[in-house]
Design a protein around this motif. Structure first.
Motif, PDB file in Angstrom:
ATOM      1  N   LEU A 108     -56.744  88.672  34.696  1.00  0.00           N
ATOM      2  CA  LEU A 108     -56.200  87.611  33.848  1.00  0.00           C
ATOM      3  C   LEU A 108     -54.889  87.065  34.409  1.00  0.00           C
ATOM      4  O   LEU A 108     -54.656  85.857  34.405  1.00  0.00           O
ATOM      5  CB  LEU A 108     -55.997  88.130  32.421  1.00  0.00           C
ATOM      6  N   VAL A 109     -54.035  87.962  34.881  1.00  0.00           N
ATOM      7  CA  VAL A 109     -52.765  87.476  35.438  1.00  0.00           C
ATOM      8  C   VAL A 109     -53.050  86.633  36.686  1.00  0.00           C
ATOM      9  O   VAL A 109     -52.408  85.610  36.913  1.00  0.00           O
ATOM     10  CB  VAL A 109     -51.818  88.646  35.740  1.00  0.00           C
ATOM     11  N   GLU A 110     -54.070  87.041  37.447  1.00  0.00           N
ATOM     12  CA  GLU A 110     -54.429  86.258  38.638  1.00  0.00           C
ATOM     13  C   GLU A 110     -54.943  84.866  38.276  1.00  0.00           C
ATOM     14  O   GLU A 110     -54.811  83.939  39.075  1.00  0.00           O
ATOM     15  CB  GLU A 110     -55.472  87.019  39.477  1.00  0.00           C
ATOM     16  N   PHE A 111     -55.521  84.721  37.075  1.00  0.00           N
ATOM     17  CA  PHE A 111     -55.925  83.378  36.631  1.00  0.00           C
ATOM     18  C   PHE A 111     -54.753  82.410  36.734  1.00  0.00           C
ATOM     19  O   PHE A 111     -54.923  81.220  36.945  1.00  0.00           O
ATOM     20  CB  PHE A 111     -56.376  83.390  35.163  1.00  0.00           C
ATOM     21  N   GLY A 112     -53.547  82.925  36.516  1.00  0.00           N
ATOM     22  CA  GLY A 112     -52.361  82.076  36.542  1.00  0.00           C
ATOM     23  C   GLY A 112     -52.153  81.381  37.883  1.00  0.00           C
ATOM     24  O   GLY A 112     -51.400  80.422  37.975  1.00  0.00           O
ATOM     25  N   ARG A 113     -52.810  81.856  38.921  1.00  0.00           N
ATOM     26  CA  ARG A 113     -52.656  81.230  40.245  1.00  0.00           C
ATOM     27  C   ARG A 113     -53.691  80.146  40.481  1.00  0.00           C
ATOM     28  O   ARG A 113     -53.675  79.488  41.527  1.00  0.00           O
ATOM     29  CB  ARG A 113     -52.749  82.288  41.360  1.00  0.00           C
ATOM     30  N   LEU A 114     -54.611  79.953  39.540  1.00  0.00           N
ATOM     31  CA  LEU A 114     -55.663  78.949  39.734  1.00  0.00           C
ATOM     32  C   LEU A 114     -55.104  77.571  40.108  1.00  0.00           C
ATOM     33  O   LEU A 114     -55.626  76.919  41.006  1.00  0.00           O
ATOM     34  CB  LEU A 114     -56.556  78.870  38.479  1.00  0.00           C
ATOM     35  N   PRO A 115     -54.024  77.105  39.456  1.00  0.00           N
ATOM     36  CA  PRO A 115     -53.507  75.787  39.828  1.00  0.00           C
ATOM     37  C   PRO A 115     -53.012  75.715  41.274  1.00  0.00           C
ATOM     38  O   PRO A 115     -52.855  74.626  41.818  1.00  0.00           O
ATOM     39  CB  PRO A 115     -52.355  75.545  38.847  1.00  0.00           C
ATOM     40  N   TYR A 116     -52.739  76.843  41.878  1.00  0.00           N
ATOM     41  CA  TYR A 116     -52.262  76.843  43.263  1.00  0.00           C
ATOM     42  C   TYR A 116     -53.402  77.098  44.244  1.00  0.00           C
ATOM     43  O   TYR A 116     -53.493  76.469  45.285  1.00  0.00           O
ATOM     44  CB  TYR A 116     -51.188  77.918  43.465  1.00  0.00           C
ATOM     45  N   VAL A 117     -54.270  78.062  43.888  1.00  0.00           N
ATOM     46  CA  VAL A 117     -55.326  78.468  44.810  1.00  0.00           C
ATOM     47  C   VAL A 117     -56.461  77.450  44.828  1.00  0.00           C
ATOM     48  O   VAL A 117     -57.013  77.135  45.880  1.00  0.00           O
ATOM     49  CB  VAL A 117     -55.877  79.861  44.416  1.00  0.00           C
ATOM     50  N   ALA A 148     -47.659  87.761  45.517  1.00  0.00           N
ATOM     51  CA  ALA A 148     -46.281  88.077  45.139  1.00  0.00           C
ATOM     52  C   ALA A 148     -45.978  87.565  43.730  1.00  0.00           C
ATOM     53  O   ALA A 148     -45.344  88.261  42.928  1.00  0.00           O
ATOM     54  CB  ALA A 148     -45.308  87.464  46.145  1.00  0.00           C
ATOM     55  N   ALA A 149     -46.447  86.351  43.427  1.00  0.00           N
ATOM     56  CA  ALA A 149     -46.187  85.782  42.102  1.00  0.00           C
ATOM     57  C   ALA A 149     -46.851  86.625  41.017  1.00  0.00           C
ATOM     58  O   ALA A 149     -46.270  86.869  39.951  1.00  0.00           O
ATOM     59  CB  ALA A 149     -46.689  84.338  42.049  1.00  0.00           C
ATOM     60  N   VAL A 150     -48.079  87.080  41.288  1.00  0.00           N
ATOM     61  CA  VAL A 150     -48.789  87.908  40.309  1.00  0.00           C
ATOM     62  C   VAL A 150     -48.056  89.238  40.117  1.00  0.00           C
ATOM     63  O   VAL A 150     -47.822  89.675  38.980  1.00  0.00           O
ATOM     64  CB  VAL A 150     -50.247  88.149  40.775  1.00  0.00           C
ATOM     65  N   LEU A 172     -46.389  83.302  33.467  1.00  0.00           N
ATOM     66  CA  LEU A 172     -45.316  83.421  34.458  1.00  0.00           C
ATOM     67  C   LEU A 172     -45.869  83.363  35.880  1.00  0.00           C
ATOM     68  O   LEU A 172     -45.197  82.887  36.798  1.00  0.00           O
ATOM     69  CB  LEU A 172     -44.535  84.720  34.250  1.00  0.00           C
ATOM     70  N   ALA A 173     -47.121  83.845  36.058  1.00  0.00           N
ATOM     71  CA  ALA A 173     -47.734  83.780  37.387  1.00  0.00           C
ATOM     72  C   ALA A 173     -47.927  82.328  37.821  1.00  0.00           C
ATOM     73  O   ALA A 173     -48.047  82.039  39.004  1.00  0.00           O
ATOM     74  CB  ALA A 173     -49.075  84.515  37.392  1.00  0.00           C
TER      75      ALA A 173
END
Lengths: 332, 411
Positions: free
Chosen positions: B96-105, B117-119, B153-154
């Motif tokens: 779930l926290v990794e979902f936060g990187r979807l806008p970047y990845v 690192a962000a996660v 936050l991720a």
């Protein structure tokens, strides 16, 4: 089990299943001979003819149909955020049945006309559900779609039953009945060449949408917060799965349970991440259907059971046992 | 990031929710939106999140129109935490926290070192590292909210939008969650949150936007916005406002509703030094009350300000000023009743008693415990003489209990 190893194991199992399924049937071919015939076809040789003309198209069609249905099921369970959704949730099966039954009842049955009628019926049913299942002036919501699918599905089933009633006592009725129970008996290489690109392309595109499908499980606002346009994504996913399912149903009839239980079982093994769930479900669905068809061909030899009966007979108890082992709240 | 809402109008169906709403949010501040249910707090947040598009008006993020930004760009600027979010499937905390990187990845990219690192940082800041492998549906409410904060936050957002994020949490987890949020704000993240709990808002927000019926009634520091009058206007509930002795922040104490059979009339209470402390709360329930003349920090003053009672104030430890006396005389004219609490009378407040004696209609006056004046008179008998004169003129005499009991029965 590490998802990567599971995927590798499933790929190997798929290859083995195809070879084994080709060897099994009314005429039993030794596994080595089957492999030889597959790798080095010899024109005129008996095994080679059976393998290439009869068994291989049938096994491959079964595999591709299984892949398509399991993929569609996995994606639709994600779209509806409900592990009880199946590829047929939007009325595609009942719509395709009406299309196929109508073609047969009108006396137009043929190698391509019935699949065409089924494809047309299935896709129009989904289009109708998508249009009717939304509140006025707004985008479609999950509940509306499911309910419209149930309602229209019942209406379409009634039409199919009515067509069977009209053709009662006729050869056409048996044909309609046989079609609705599903089977791979009419497999042809041309079917494979049509299904393969659709399954391949849809599969790759759906897999590439896996992360966004994950985001969708947070609800529309949650998905939007991660940069996903939920309405647009949902429309894309529903279109892809509709084509995928409709093509599969067109060639094999309405085969139940593969699209429902395969993703569910795989979710227990690899978790809900669709980037892992979609490829494993696809392979597992293909394998399942190949073996279900082997059983259909062999258990009542020389008679052949309709495949839909077998998948339901095997699937239902398996599914019920899964239901009993799930953690509390998972269906919430 | 500066957020500016200008002239926002929005309606759900036919019901107008936001009526020409303006709101400015400064970079790096914590702004709490307070207001009754249905006043439009969530709708404001959803406009800032870009989920809703206003019927008219514009939302700006750093002077850029929000509608001009693509969802994926928005998702890198804004992190959202809702009241309670239940994913359709039992993803693990790490996933779930990794979902936060979807806008970047994005769709086909692979998570790189920056993403990892962000996660890791988001999980570390929110203390969810020990939960990494747990499925979300196996967590408690407080843990879940921390996970969704970690996901937000991720995204490495410049703005955090929180919609009642602590509504389902117990006190400890509420404080813990908002503490985490405040630390992010001190690092420059702008925070806009809708809260139910007025005191949590007062304790954690830099500014408070008090909302009522689709508009912002007041914006400012908690001490400026949270006044009994404004809270009554917004929530329709009486309250006392003070300063928490423990934290020094503004503290609101909500009071039970006033009896419907409210007794009309205006009462002037002469108090000071705590003499009126017991009388004021019951009186304030039945009358419009004015207290005079007391200095700020006087214990009667504290009680009165808690109750939202009007007070005639004056400087402490000094003779009553002419200005205060003028106000006392005005009050004598306006009041239906004057109650003299058992105050200590010295040269400082003697002019107040003298003014009463000179200009009050004695029949309006009730003197509480006049017998005790002997002990409380520091004016050499002058105060006692003035009180006697009032009694002779027709002023009533009563004990504090009698003053209140009389109201209880006649009510």
């Amino acid at each position: 089990m590490k998802p990567r190893f599971l995927l590798l194991a499933l790929a190997l199992a798929a290859a083995f299943s195809v070879v084994a399924a080709v060897a099994l049937g009314p005429v039993r071919i030794p596994l080595g001979e089957a492999l030889t015939a597959l790798v080095r076809p010899q024109a005129g040789a008996l095994y080679s003819t059976i393998v290439h003309q009869i068994r291989l198209p049938r096994v491959l069609l079964g595999f591709l149909v299984g892949v398509s249905l399991a993929l569609s099921g996995a994606v639709l369970q994600g779209v509806f955020r409900n592990p009880l959704a199946s590829p047929y949730v939007l009325g595609i099966a009942s719509g395709a049945s009406v299309g196929a039954a109508l073609t047969i009842a009108l006396g137009l049955a043929g190698v391509f006309s019935v699949p065409l009628g089924a494809f047309a019926g299935g896709t129009s049913a989904v289009a109708a559900v998508y249009t009717l299942g939304r509140p006025k002036g707004r985008g479609p919501d999950r509940l509306g779609l499911i309910l419209a699918g149930v309602a229209l599905g019942a209406a379409f089933s009634a039409v199919t039953s009515f067509l069977m009633f009209l053709t009662a006592g006729d050869r056409r009725m048996a044909e309609i009945l046989f079609w609705t129970m599903g089977g791979l008996g009419r497999a042809q290489w041309s079917h494979i060449w049509m299904l393969l690109p659709v399954t391949g392309i849809a599969g790759v595109v759906l897999w590439s949408l896996g992360r966004e499908l994950n985001a969708l499980s947070l609800g529309d606002e949650g998905a939007f917060g991660l940069g996903v346009r939920p309405q647009r994504l949902r429309l894309l996913l529903l279109s892809l799965t509709t084509v995928l399912t409709a093509v599969a149903v067109a060639f094999a009839g309405t085969i139940g349970f593969v699209g429902l239980i395969t993703p569910h079982a795989m979710r227990l093994l690899v978790g809900p991440d669709h980037r892992r769930l979609l490829p494993t479900s696809a392979l597992a669905g293909g394998i399942f259907l190949v073996w279900a068809d082997v059983a259909a061909r062999t258990v009542m030899r020389p008679a052949e059971l309709p495949l839909g009966i077998l998948t339901a007979l095997i699937g239902a108890p398996f599914f019920l046992s899964l239901l009993r082992t799930r953690r509390g709240g998972e269906m919430g | 990031m500066r957020i500016s809402l200008q002239g926002i109008r929005f309606a759900y169906g036919g019901r107008e929710v936001l009526k020409d709403l303006d709101l400015e949010i400064e970079p790096g501040e914590i702004l709490a939106l307070l207001g009754p249910n249905g006043c439009g707090k969530t709708t404001v947040l959803r406009h800032i999140a870009g989920v809703l598009t206003p019927a008219s008006g514009t939302v700006y993020l750093d002077f850029q129109e929000l509608t001009a930004l693509r969802p994926r760009i928005l998702a890198r600027l804004l992190g959202v935490v809702e009241q309670d979010r239940r994913p359709g499937f039992a993803f693990t905390v790490q996933e779930l926290v990794e979902f936060g990187r979807l806008p970047y990845v994005g769709r086909l990219g692979r998570a790189g070192p920056a993403d990892r690192a962000a996660v890791a940082r988001a999980m570390d800041l929110t203390g969810v590292v020990p939960l990494a492998g747990r499925p979300i549906d196996a967590l408690s409410g407080g843990e879940r909210q921390r996970v969704f904060l970690a996901m937000a936050l991720a995204q490495e957002p410049q703005v955090l939008l929180l919609d009642e994020p602590t509504a389902h949490l117990d006190v400890q987890h509420q404080l813990e969650f908002l503490g985490l949020v405040r630390r992010r704000a001190r690092e420059g993240v702008t925070v806009v949150m809708a809260l139910h709990d007025v005191n949590l808002a007062a304790a954690f927000a830099d500014r408070i936007g008090l909302m009522g019926w689709g508009a912002v009634l007041a914006v400012g520091r908690p001490g400026e916005v949270l006044t009994p009058q404004r809270l009554k206007e917004a929530f329709g509930v009486r309250c006392a406002v003070g300063t928490s002795p423990a934290t020094g922040t503004t503290y609101v104490h909500f009071l039970p509703p006033t009896p419907v059979r409210r007794r009309e009339g205006r009462v002037l209470v002469i108090g000071g030094g705590g003499a009126a402390a017991q009388l004021l709360p019951p009186l304030a329930q039945q009358h419009e009350v004015c207290l005079g003349v007391v200095a700020p920090l006087d214990s009667d003053y504290e009680v009165a300000s808690h109750l939202g009672i009007e007070v005639i104030t004056d400087a402490p430890f000094s003779p009553v000023s002419e200005g205060a006396l003028i106000r006392v005389r005005e009050e004598l004219e306006r009041s239906d009743e004057v109650i003299i609490a058992p105050v200590w009378v010295g040269p400082g407040n003697l002019p107040v008693v003298a003014a009463l004696e000179a200009s009050a209609v004695p029949a309006k006056v009730t003197i509480v415990d006049p017998e005790g004046i002997a002990d409380r008179d520091f004016t050499g008998g002058e105060a006692a003489r003035l009180l006697r004169s009032l009694i002779v003129g027709g002023a009533r005499v009563a004990s504090a209990q009698e003053v209140l009991a009389q109201r209880g029965t006649s009510d």
